[in-house]
Design an enzyme around this catalytic site. Sequence first.
Site, PDB file in Angstrom:
ATOM      1  N   GLY A 107       0.762  -1.240   0.000  1.00 51.73           N
ATOM      2  CA  GLY A 107       0.000   0.000   0.000  1.00 51.73           C
ATOM      3  C   GLY A 107       0.790   1.285   0.000  1.00 51.73           C
ATOM      4  O   GLY A 107       0.200   2.368   0.056  1.00 51.73           O
ATOM      5  N   CYS A 116      10.075  -3.316 -10.228  1.00 49.91           N
ATOM      6  CA  CYS A 116      11.311  -2.986  -9.502  1.00 49.91           C
ATOM      7  C   CYS A 116      12.417  -3.900 -10.012  1.00 49.91           C
ATOM      8  O   CYS A 116      13.252  -4.390  -9.256  1.00 49.91           O
ATOM      9  CB  CYS A 116      11.131  -3.102  -7.995  1.00 49.91           C
TER      10      CYS A 116
END
Length: 436
Positions: A256, A386
Amino acid sequence: MRDVKQGLNPAPEVSKPQPSGWVAAAGLVERWLARSERVDTLLEGLAAGLSPQERARAQQLFYGVVRWASRLEAALAGLMAHQPRTKVKAVLMIAGFELLEGGPDLTAKVIHHAVERAKSVTSPKEARLVNAVARKMADRLTVSPADLATEFAHPEWLVNRWTRQFGLETTRKLLEWNQQPAPVYARWRSDAPVPAFLAPTQWAGFYEVKAGHWDEIRKLATEGALYLQDPSTRLCIGLLAPVAGESILDACAAPGGKSLFIADTMKTGKVVALDEPAAPGKPDPRLQRLKENLSRAPHGVNVAMVEADLAKVNTVFYRNLSLPESYDAVLLDAPCSNTGVMRHRIDVKWRLQDGDFARHAQQQLSLLHAAARLVRPGGRLVYSTCSVDADENDGVIKAFLASRVGSRAKLVRSVQAYPWTDGHDGAGAFLFEMVS
């Protein structure tokens, strides 16, 4: 008769020795060697009785062993006629890391300390073994290995893959980067002045957290004044460019941090944070953190948390939850190899397999197709990872644009961050406009 006990002095209290970070680290390494448990899971069970300093020491030693595991294993190879108990091997691995960290000048001190600790966690005979083996290990660790994989403790296949992709010199820079402890960064969320102990960085809104202020940091994080987050996260949010009043879907949201970043940028509007549900009977800490992070969103942002597989639900699913069936913008921060964040996820290199890249790319493309269907005409879609690997970035984008769903998309802008040039985690981010 007079009670003779009344004349006795009370027995002096015997102070208990404080828990040691070194001993705690030995326990963590032992479990990691024996069970191949994830580093983050093991750290959650770190002894609560440790002082902050000893806890930090335990984590530093444990991380050091995991980072340098293959080089330490190579230095130990052949030094013992029989495999020792896992606990003894853990002691030797920690001693080996301290020898690497301290260099030749501290060899005697490191070995003495390891032997003394071994006396408390192993047997006297095993402590003598630690003494003999650590001395030989020290000699091996002072010799520079001939190959990059051994020198920087990475799997050989991964070093070869990176060498083909980036070249030898750049691969060395990436390996050197991965082996360094990661700084901690915080994104400042409050209108209040930034505390002096947060060091400014070159990235607006991000500050480096220096040692010695963890009590204050925990308090500020709990209050919602800051969020611990790497500056690389700003790349995909910058491309998404949330605007006040929009409805935005964060399609792989847990834990989140990016959902909260979107909400902070918008100030008003709607954020739907979606991620896969937990396995039955197994609470998922990432989903719990997602819930906590959404609770800290600005009051003007309406947030909704949804547990579902993005690739398996359709617009009817959202309609039944009284949620939008299409969005002004969708962020897909896709599951990936994590090759850009190995400073933080130090055990990833030992779990990753060569075939994982193709598997990730296939899943990423499937998720990208699902995410694109939820963007309104003229809306924005950001795909991010990523990863520093081309298969998960440019390769997925080319496959998407060549597909039927991707034919509706126009690639507007992209950015690829590499740790050795950008100074923070690696990441890829791609902005599409859905043209029809």
